[in-house]
Structure formats: structure tokens, C-alpha cells
Design a protein around this motif. Structure first.
Motif, PDB file in Angstrom:
ATOM      1  N   LEU A 131     135.206  14.265  16.446  1.00 34.78           N
ATOM      2  CA  LEU A 131     134.209  15.459  16.063  1.00 34.78           C
ATOM      3  C   LEU A 131     134.227  16.212  17.226  1.00 34.78           C
ATOM      4  N   SER A 132     134.637  17.596  17.035  1.00 34.16           N
ATOM      5  CA  SER A 132     134.045  18.780  18.141  1.00 34.16           C
ATOM      6  C   SER A 132     133.732  19.837  17.468  1.00 34.16           C
ATOM      7  N   TYR A 133     132.863  20.366  18.558  1.00 32.65           N
ATOM      8  CA  TYR A 133     132.177  21.664  18.002  1.00 32.65           C
ATOM      9  C   TYR A 133     133.088  22.735  18.334  1.00 32.65           C
ATOM     10  N   GLY A 134     133.471  23.730  17.583  1.00 32.82           N
ATOM     11  CA  GLY A 134     134.593  24.816  17.930  1.00 32.82           C
ATOM     12  C   GLY A 134     133.834  25.816  18.706  1.00 32.82           C
ATOM     13  N   MET A 135     134.352  26.252  19.643  1.00 30.46           N
ATOM     14  CA  MET A 135     133.707  27.118  20.705  1.00 30.46           C
ATOM     15  C   MET A 135     134.563  28.174  20.758  1.00 30.46           C
ATOM     16  N   ILE A 136     133.978  29.570  20.691  1.00 27.60           N
ATOM     17  CA  ILE A 136     134.436  30.815  20.779  1.00 27.60           C
ATOM     18  C   ILE A 136     133.569  31.542  21.599  1.00 27.60           C
ATOM     19  N   ASP A 137     133.978  32.060  22.910  1.00 26.57           N
ATOM     20  CA  ASP A 137     132.828  33.147  23.686  1.00 26.57           C
ATOM     21  C   ASP A 137     133.345  34.688  23.624  1.00 26.57           C
ATOM     22  N   LEU A 138     134.630  34.797  23.150  1.00 29.35           N
ATOM     23  CA  LEU A 138     135.311  36.143  23.104  1.00 29.35           C
ATOM     24  C   LEU A 138     134.985  36.892  24.412  1.00 29.35           C
ATOM     25  N   PHE A 139     134.995  36.007  25.403  1.00 27.97           N
ATOM     26  CA  PHE A 139     135.006  36.612  26.947  1.00 27.97           C
ATOM     27  C   PHE A 139     133.611  37.306  27.104  1.00 27.97           C
ATOM     28  N   ASP A 140     132.684  36.806  26.763  1.00 31.19           N
ATOM     29  CA  ASP A 140     131.186  37.115  26.710  1.00 31.19           C
ATOM     30  C   ASP A 140     130.413  35.937  27.435  1.00 31.19           C
ATOM     31  N   GLU A 141     129.949  36.298  28.677  1.00 33.75           N
ATOM     32  CA  GLU A 141     129.238  35.222  29.572  1.00 33.75           C
ATOM     33  C   GLU A 141     128.121  34.469  28.655  1.00 33.75           C
ATOM     34  N   GLU A 142     127.344  35.450  28.452  1.00 30.12           N
ATOM     35  CA  GLU A 142     125.934  34.774  27.641  1.00 30.12           C
ATOM     36  C   GLU A 142     126.470  33.562  26.577  1.00 30.12           C
ATOM     37  N   ALA A 169     134.563  14.802  20.774  1.00 26.92           N
ATOM     38  CA  ALA A 169     135.829  15.622  21.346  1.00 26.92           C
ATOM     39  C   ALA A 169     135.165  16.967  21.760  1.00 26.92           C
ATOM     40  N   LEU A 170     136.057  17.731  22.536  1.00 28.79           N
ATOM     41  CA  LEU A 170     135.643  19.199  22.784  1.00 28.79           C
ATOM     42  C   LEU A 170     136.847  20.149  22.062  1.00 28.79           C
ATOM     43  N   GLY A 171     136.307  21.011  21.740  1.00 26.04           N
ATOM     44  CA  GLY A 171     137.097  22.029  20.741  1.00 26.04           C
ATOM     45  C   GLY A 171     137.102  23.716  21.245  1.00 26.04           C
ATOM     46  N   PRO A 172     137.728  23.827  22.286  1.00 29.65           N
ATOM     47  CA  PRO A 172     137.664  25.258  22.624  1.00 29.65           C
ATOM     48  C   PRO A 172     138.712  25.851  21.644  1.00 29.65           C
ATOM     49  N   HIS A 173     138.388  26.872  21.099  1.00 28.81           N
ATOM     50  CA  HIS A 173     139.176  27.376  19.764  1.00 28.81           C
ATOM     51  C   HIS A 173     140.496  27.638  20.137  1.00 28.81           C
ATOM     52  N   ALA A 174     140.627  28.598  21.115  1.00 29.41           N
ATOM     53  CA  ALA A 174     142.127  29.043  21.436  1.00 29.41           C
ATOM     54  C   ALA A 174     142.132  29.815  22.775  1.00 29.41           C
ATOM     55  N   PRO A 175     143.141  30.167  23.446  1.00 31.96           N
ATOM     56  CA  PRO A 175     143.287  31.000  24.707  1.00 31.96           C
ATOM     57  C   PRO A 175     142.807  32.369  24.408  1.00 31.96           C
ATOM     58  N   THR A 177     140.665  33.441  22.215  1.00 28.98           N
ATOM     59  CA  THR A 177     139.032  33.600  21.563  1.00 28.98           C
ATOM     60  C   THR A 177     138.370  32.862  22.822  1.00 28.98           C
ATOM     61  N   CYS A 178     138.780  32.304  23.880  1.00 28.96           N
ATOM     62  CA  CYS A 178     138.070  31.755  24.831  1.00 28.96           C
ATOM     63  C   CYS A 178     138.455  32.003  26.387  1.00 28.96           C
ATOM     64  N   SER A 179     137.419  32.381  27.081  1.00 30.14           N
ATOM     65  CA  SER A 179     137.764  32.808  28.379  1.00 30.14           C
ATOM     66  C   SER A 179     138.030  31.589  29.404  1.00 30.14           C
ATOM     67  N   LYS A 180     138.824  31.942  30.462  1.00 28.83           N
ATOM     68  CA  LYS A 180     139.244  31.140  31.636  1.00 28.83           C
ATOM     69  C   LYS A 180     137.883  30.232  32.006  1.00 28.83           C
TER      70      LYS A 180
END
Ligand code: NI
Length: 418
Positions: A131-142, A169-175, A177-180
Motif C-alpha cells: 500500500l502506498s499513499y498517492g502523492m501529488i504536489d503539483l510543483f508547490d513546495e508547501e 510502498a511509496l506512490g509518487p503519482h507521476a512525473p 504531477t510531482c516535482s523533481k
């Protein structure tokens, strides 16, 4: 101890002995077991491994069909997801666990949120899950800081459960929607906690273009450029649109692919170049994706579609053989996630599915391994997961009231759309 007597397994009739959560013997079993299953009319196969799911999305089954991915996400799925809560997610996840158990899946690799609810459904149903938490930061630092904090919190939460069926597990959604910066933080956490990374890659032409316009590179090249894939275990879902150079990176960095043919077909995203990946020796696994874009979690459908699709589009019936497709859903999935499963062999995890072969589409029964790929509808009779019988003669054992699962899923659906 469980003994399965006189079962057709690995090509012949023999017995299987299960002790604790492992297969301890295959052959003639003379030991006395507490539980004896008569396998005379059945075949045993390794439990299937679904490497890309969003399990609560069972509730989105049929809510938004026949539209493109970005419209589907922006105007249908994301607005509904904003209305989710713990209760809705629990009943959606429970429905998903029931569906998977009844169709032969014993392990799934999920990315979503409200993980406490998903954990509860996994615990209660008896299935194995990453199980991973789906992460999306939309390039926002906060947002990034918040997402990373959440992801780490969930890793610790799952580790502390000490449930040997549930893995973090780790779930960064996609490049796109997620910053470098987020991806680099994810890599650091993956190494710190030794957990796999689950990410969407190169699903549509549009998203590849977004990355190319922004960075001048294709997604795999962009991520490789900041060494995202080094020293970590990655399951990359979709991988539909790939350049040869990206395929080389996938091979070189030992990345596993989760092929999601039905979701890609339904959303009109395209067809992943699986024969090319196989030629390179890349580890191909299978995923259903969420029920919003599939619209079920029956991995036998993926097995069949992955076996016939590439023959059709390449005008070559020798591509993706039945055995390859079956391996995608079993041994390759286990390898991608790093568990000793996907085979029925001594010392392997006791994740075993039994199928009564007295079914119209499994006869004549002589070529049963072909039928399981090309002819089967997926409903199984027994499922043993982690050494425990969770499905017995088609009936769930840990979930006592199956009727209530449907009732509550229906209620959750109405809470969601009203
Ligand atoms: Ni997905």
C-alpha cells in the motif's frame, strides 16, 4: 497445517503441504494435517499478483465511461475523489478485496489515500497488499512537504502494524504531477525504509509531451538524469509510449513494468510495446488499474488481453505466448515486489488458488494451462493466502457477511455521487 490432497499442480497430480504461511512440501504428504482439502477435481495455481490498482475506485465503476484520460481525471474522477472519506474508502476497498479474492488475486500493489481504511479492508479480507499513499504536489513546495510527511507517516504506520500480509510502498503519482524535488525525497525515503516505489509513467502522448516541453527530455530520461532509478525498486505502471532510449534505461535500471492493457485500451491511451520489452529481458507484470478505467479487478482478463493484443497489432500470432502472459501475473509480479511468491514450490509463500475444473470452458481438460489464459472467466473456488484459507468453495471465510459488503458499497456509492 493444511494438506491439499491429489491436486493437479505443476503438471501432475500430487499433494501440497502448507505449514504456517509457507509451502513446506509438494509430493506425497503423509503428515497429519488439521485441514485436508480434497483436490481431486481441482487444479492449483499460484495466486495472481496485480501490480497496479487504486482499490477504492471500485466505487467509480461505470461512473465515467468513454472519455479521454485528462477529461476523465479533471472533470470526473478528481471531483469525486474530493468527496471521499474514511467510510466510503473502506467499503470501496472491501468490495475490491472481495472481487480480487474471488478472481484469484492474492496480492495487489495499490496507490491511493485514506490508507487506514484500505489497511482495514486488507486486514479483514485476508488478502496480501503493498500500500502506498498517492502523492501529488503539483510543483508547490508547501504541498510537497505535506505529501512527503504523509508518505513517511504511512510507511511507519504500516510497518508498526506488524502484519506480514501488509507492506508499505511509496506512490509518487507521476512525473507530470510531482516535482523533481518530491521525486528525490521519495527516492531518499525508499532507500531509508527499503520499500518499493510505485509510479505512473508514459501513459499518454499528452503527458510525455508535457515533460518534454518542460525539460527537453522524455520522462524516463528526465528521471534518470537526476538518478531517480538508482538503488531503488521501481514498478512503473503503463509505459505505453516509450522511446528506444527509454527502454534501455528501463532495462539498465532493472525497472519492472506494470502492463495495464485494458485500462490503456479503454482510455484510448495506446498499446505498450510489450514484445519489445520482452525481447530486452525486461520484467513485465500485469495491473488492472482502478475500476474507473477497466472496469473490474479480474486479472484473468489482463492475462488474456495481454496474450492476444500484441499478436493482433503486430500481425504476429507468436508474440506473448500463453506462458509469458501467465508469468506476467504470477512470478514476474512477485519479482517486481520482492516477495517469494508466484510459484508453487517448497519454501514459497502459501499464496495458492484452487480451481474446480468442472466448468464448461475448461473442458476438454487436457490443455488446462492454455484454458487458464485463453478460455477462463476468472472465478476461482479456493484461495489460500499467507497459509490461511480465505475462500472456501467459493465462499469467503474471513468476511462472514458477503451480502453486507454489497449493501455497504451501494450506500457508499450514493454518499459519493449525491
Ligand atoms: Ni493508475
Amino acid at each position: 497445517m493444511i494438506t491439499i490432497k491429489n491436486i493437479f499442480v505443476n503438471g501432475k497430480r500430487q499433494d501440497i503441504l502448507i505449514e504456517e504461511n509457507k509451502i513446506s512440501k509438494i509430493g506425497e504428504v503423509k503428515e497429519k494435517s488439521d485441514i485436508v482439502i480434497d483436490g481431486s477435481d481441482m487444479i492449483a495455481i499460484p495466486g495472481l499478483i496485480n501490480t497496479h490498482t487504486h482499490i477504492p475506485m471500485t466505487l467509480f465503476r461505470g461512473v465515467a465511461d468513454d472519455i479521454p484520460l485528462m477529461d476523465w481525471l479533471n472533470n470526473h474522477i478528481w471531483p469525486l475523489e474530493a468527496k471521499l472519506n474514511e467510510k466510503i474508502v473502506y467499503y470501496g476497498s472491501l468490495l475490491g478485496c472481495v472481487e480480487m479474492i474471488k478472481t484469484g488475486t492474492t496480492t495487489f500493489n495499490d496507490m491511493y489515500f485514506f490508507l487506514e481504511s484500505i489497511v482495514k479492508a486488507v486486514e479483514n479480507s485476508g488478502i496480501r497488499a503493498f500500500l502506498s499513499y498517492g502523492m501529488i504536489d503539483l510543483f508547490d513546495e508547501e504541498k510537497r512537504k505535506k505529501e512527503i510527511k504523509n508518505a513517511e507517516k504511512y510507511i511507519n504506520y504500516i510497518k508498526n502494524l506488524k502484519n506480514d500480509r501488509i507492506y508499505p510502498a511509496l506512490g509518487p503519482h507521476a512525473p507530470y504531477t510531482c516535482s523533481k524535488e518530491l521525486l528525490l525525497d521519495v527516492k531518499e525515503l525508499a532507500i531509508k525504509y527499503n520499500v518499493p516505489i510505485h509510479i505512473h509513467m508514459n501513459e499518454t502522448i499528452e503527458e510525455v509531451k508535457i515533460i518534454k516541453d518542460k525539460t527537453g527530455m522524455e520522462p524516463f530520461i528526465y528521471l534518470d538524469n537526476f538518478k531517480f532509478f538508482d538503488g531503488v525498486k521501481v514498478v512503473a505502471a503503463h509505459c505505453v509510449h516509450l522511446t528506444d532510449k527509454e527502454i534501455d534505461i528501463i532495462k539498465e535500471k532493472n525497472i519492472s513494468i506494470s502492463h495495464n492493457p485494458i485500462s490503456n485500451l479503454k482510455l484510448g491511451s495506446g498499446i505498450a510495446p510489450i514484445p519489445k520489452l520482452l525481447e530486452k529481458g525486461i520484467n513485465v507484470t500485469l495491473g488492472t488499474d482502478g475500476c474507473g478505467s477497466n472496469n473490474n479487478l479480474n486479472l484473468f482478463e489482463e492475462i488474456k488481453v495481454s496474450a492476444i493484443l500484441h499478436k493482433g497489432v503486430n500481425l504476429n500470432p507468436t508474440l506473448v505466448k500463453a506462458k509469458d502472459a501467465f508469468n506476467f501475473a504470477t512470478v514476474n509480479g512477485a519479482k517486481a515486489l520482492g516477495i517469494k511468491a508466484g510459484k508453487i514450490e517448497e519454501g514459497y509463500l502459501a499464496d495458492i488458488v484452487l480451481i474446480n475444473i468442472k466448468k464448461p470452458f475448461l473442458y476438454p481438460k487436457e490443455n488446462i494451462y492454455s484454458h487458464l489464459v485463453y478460455a477462463y472467466n476468472g472465478f476461482v473456488d479456493y484461495s489460500i493466502i499467507n497459509g490461511e484459507i480465505v475462500l472456501e468453495n467459493g465462499k469467503l471465510t474471513k468476511i462472514k457477511d458477503e451480502e453486507k459488503v454489497y449493501e455497504k458499497a451501494e450506500e457508499a456509492y450514493h454518499d459519493l455521487i449525491n
